[in-house]
Write a protein that holds these residues in place. Sequence first.
Motif, PDB file in Angstrom:
ATOM      1  N   ASN A  23       8.022   5.865   1.626  1.00  0.00           N
ATOM      2  CA  ASN A  23       9.047   5.679   0.604  1.00  0.00           C
ATOM      3  C   ASN A  23       9.190   4.177   0.352  1.00  0.00           C
ATOM      4  O   ASN A  23       9.330   3.400   1.304  1.00  0.00           O
ATOM      5  CB  ASN A  23      10.375   6.289   1.072  1.00  0.00           C
ATOM      6  CG  ASN A  23      11.473   6.137   0.055  1.00  0.00           C
ATOM      7  OD1 ASN A  23      12.116   5.099  -0.028  1.00  0.00           O
ATOM      8  ND2 ASN A  23      11.699   7.186  -0.730  1.00  0.00           N
ATOM      9  N   VAL A  24       9.200   3.775  -0.928  1.00  0.00           N
ATOM     10  CA  VAL A  24       9.244   2.354  -1.256  1.00  0.00           C
ATOM     11  C   VAL A  24      10.573   1.724  -0.868  1.00  0.00           C
ATOM     12  O   VAL A  24      10.616   0.625  -0.286  1.00  0.00           O
ATOM     13  CB  VAL A  24       8.967   2.132  -2.762  1.00  0.00           C
ATOM     14  CG1 VAL A  24       9.156   0.657  -3.133  1.00  0.00           C
ATOM     15  CG2 VAL A  24       7.551   2.563  -3.122  1.00  0.00           C
ATOM     16  N   SER A  25      11.674   2.395  -1.171  1.00  0.00           N
ATOM     17  CA  SER A  25      12.986   1.801  -0.879  1.00  0.00           C
ATOM     18  C   SER A  25      13.199   1.628   0.624  1.00  0.00           C
ATOM     19  O   SER A  25      13.741   0.612   1.073  1.00  0.00           O
ATOM     20  CB  SER A  25      14.101   2.649  -1.493  1.00  0.00           C
ATOM     21  OG  SER A  25      14.097   3.956  -0.954  1.00  0.00           O
ATOM     22  N   LYS A  26      12.760   2.614   1.423  1.00  0.00           N
ATOM     23  CA  LYS A  26      12.890   2.488   2.874  1.00  0.00           C
ATOM     24  C   LYS A  26      12.009   1.363   3.404  1.00  0.00           C
ATOM     25  O   LYS A  26      12.408   0.612   4.300  1.00  0.00           O
ATOM     26  CB  LYS A  26      12.533   3.813   3.549  1.00  0.00           C
ATOM     27  CG  LYS A  26      13.542   4.926   3.308  1.00  0.00           C
ATOM     28  CD  LYS A  26      13.124   6.204   4.027  1.00  0.00           C
ATOM     29  CE  LYS A  26      14.122   7.330   3.788  1.00  0.00           C
ATOM     30  NZ  LYS A  26      13.698   8.587   4.463  1.00  0.00           N
ATOM     31  N   PHE A  68      -2.066   5.607  -2.579  1.00  0.00           N
ATOM     32  CA  PHE A  68      -1.133   6.678  -2.226  1.00  0.00           C
ATOM     33  C   PHE A  68      -1.186   7.791  -3.263  1.00  0.00           C
ATOM     34  O   PHE A  68      -1.446   7.557  -4.442  1.00  0.00           O
ATOM     35  CB  PHE A  68       0.311   6.157  -2.165  1.00  0.00           C
ATOM     36  CG  PHE A  68       0.563   5.162  -1.080  1.00  0.00           C
ATOM     37  CD1 PHE A  68       0.961   5.572   0.183  1.00  0.00           C
ATOM     38  CD2 PHE A  68       0.412   3.800  -1.309  1.00  0.00           C
ATOM     39  CE1 PHE A  68       1.196   4.654   1.187  1.00  0.00           C
ATOM     40  CE2 PHE A  68       0.648   2.869  -0.307  1.00  0.00           C
ATOM     41  CZ  PHE A  68       1.041   3.299   0.946  1.00  0.00           C
ATOM     42  N   ASP A  69      -0.909   8.999  -2.806  1.00  0.00           N
ATOM     43  CA  ASP A  69      -0.604  10.106  -3.701  1.00  0.00           C
ATOM     44  C   ASP A  69       0.908  10.153  -3.862  1.00  0.00           C
ATOM     45  O   ASP A  69       1.648  10.113  -2.872  1.00  0.00           O
ATOM     46  CB  ASP A  69      -1.103  11.435  -3.116  1.00  0.00           C
ATOM     47  CG  ASP A  69      -2.625  11.515  -3.080  1.00  0.00           C
ATOM     48  OD1 ASP A  69      -3.269  10.951  -3.987  1.00  0.00           O
ATOM     49  OD2 ASP A  69      -3.154  12.142  -2.132  1.00  0.00           O
ATOM     50  N   ARG A  70       1.377  10.199  -5.112  1.00  0.00           N
ATOM     51  CA  ARG A  70       2.810  10.240  -5.382  1.00  0.00           C
ATOM     52  C   ARG A  70       3.268  11.695  -5.396  1.00  0.00           C
ATOM     53  O   ARG A  70       2.836  12.480  -6.237  1.00  0.00           O
ATOM     54  CB  ARG A  70       3.123   9.588  -6.718  1.00  0.00           C
ATOM     55  CG  ARG A  70       3.304   8.072  -6.675  1.00  0.00           C
ATOM     56  CD  ARG A  70       2.025   7.302  -6.409  1.00  0.00           C
ATOM     57  NE  ARG A  70       2.234   5.847  -6.521  1.00  0.00           N
ATOM     58  CZ  ARG A  70       1.322   4.955  -6.257  1.00  0.00           C
ATOM     59  NH1 ARG A  70       0.111   5.338  -5.861  1.00  0.00           N
ATOM     60  NH2 ARG A  70       1.584   3.670  -6.384  1.00  0.00           N
ATOM     61  N   ILE A  71       4.123  12.066  -4.434  1.00  0.00           N
ATOM     62  CA  ILE A  71       4.647  13.436  -4.322  1.00  0.00           C
ATOM     63  C   ILE A  71       6.168  13.342  -4.411  1.00  0.00           C
ATOM     64  O   ILE A  71       6.861  13.153  -3.414  1.00  0.00           O
ATOM     65  CB  ILE A  71       4.213  14.098  -2.997  1.00  0.00           C
ATOM     66  CG1 ILE A  71       2.687  14.033  -2.843  1.00  0.00           C
ATOM     67  CG2 ILE A  71       4.703  15.533  -2.929  1.00  0.00           C
ATOM     68  CD1 ILE A  71       2.188  14.479  -1.497  1.00  0.00           C
ATOM     69  N   GLY A  72       6.698  13.436  -5.626  1.00  0.00           N
ATOM     70  CA  GLY A  72       8.121  13.219  -5.831  1.00  0.00           C
ATOM     71  C   GLY A  72       8.463  11.778  -5.495  1.00  0.00           C
ATOM     72  O   GLY A  72       7.838  10.841  -5.990  1.00  0.00           O
TER      73      GLY A  72
END
Length: 293
Positions: free
Chosen positions: A19-22, A50-54
């Motif tokens: 997660n980017v924000s984390k 990365f694969d974006r999953i949600g």
Amino acid sequence: MRYTLRQLEVFLAIAHQQNVSKAAKVLNLSQSAASSALKELEQQFDVLLFDRIGKRLQLNEQGRLIRPKAESLLAQASDLEQTLLKHADAGHLKIGATLSIGNYLAVSIMAEMMRQQPNANISLEVANTASISQKVLNFDLDIGLIEGELQHSDLDVIPWRDDELAVFCSPEHPLANKKSISDDDLVQAQWILREAGSGTRQAFERAMHGILPKLTIAHELQHTEAIKRAVEANLGIGCLSQITLEDAFKRGSLIRLPVPHRDFQRQFYFILHQQKFRSAGIEQWMALCLASE
């Protein structure tokens, strides 16, 4: 050079946090700064990592390929920085240990390392062998100390020290005064054991080869102290590492049962990812572990 160490830090933080924000929070960056660093890294090499999953980012095949190299490069950069600063500090060291090792050996080793390196930042995570090995594989831990036998193509498994399991009971148990315990005694007993996936359970099952299916397992518990308390309460007999039982044997609150015809010997091991750079901190930790035998 077309990439920066900061870009690699962001890439690895996102790989850990998914997660980017984390990841940004871990690195004390804004979310936009972290997103930009990853975007620039991917654009510079025309690649997606990365694969974006949600909202979750999961490493794809290309990301998994470069992750060990990025981990090693950043570890070497940190080690070089310490050398240039002329510090012998261990830096941030993430240790994982199984329960017997973590609760009875690793804490004193960590205390000695912090005595020698007052500025060292050492974290210790205690879990079972399966959990520790998975976190070493994921680079969430720098090194693991395990009590279970393990084989994995991506791990270096290095013998550390010998250990021995002991079968034990409460002083009130019918077996407490027997001079030798037979297989019939073992089969008739109610057992209180560690959970599947633990190194202690693995070693116990190997020692009980031939009679294992006949044993009655009354309780499976995840914590060494809980097993000791249950056996003290005469709920059954147990089998744990000798190092976890020494004080109880001295006090007489637990009795060691002689089972000479069964082999309870085993080893403790270091585990490291094969592509993990062995920093000065890791080397110092291993040296202290070896000196503690």
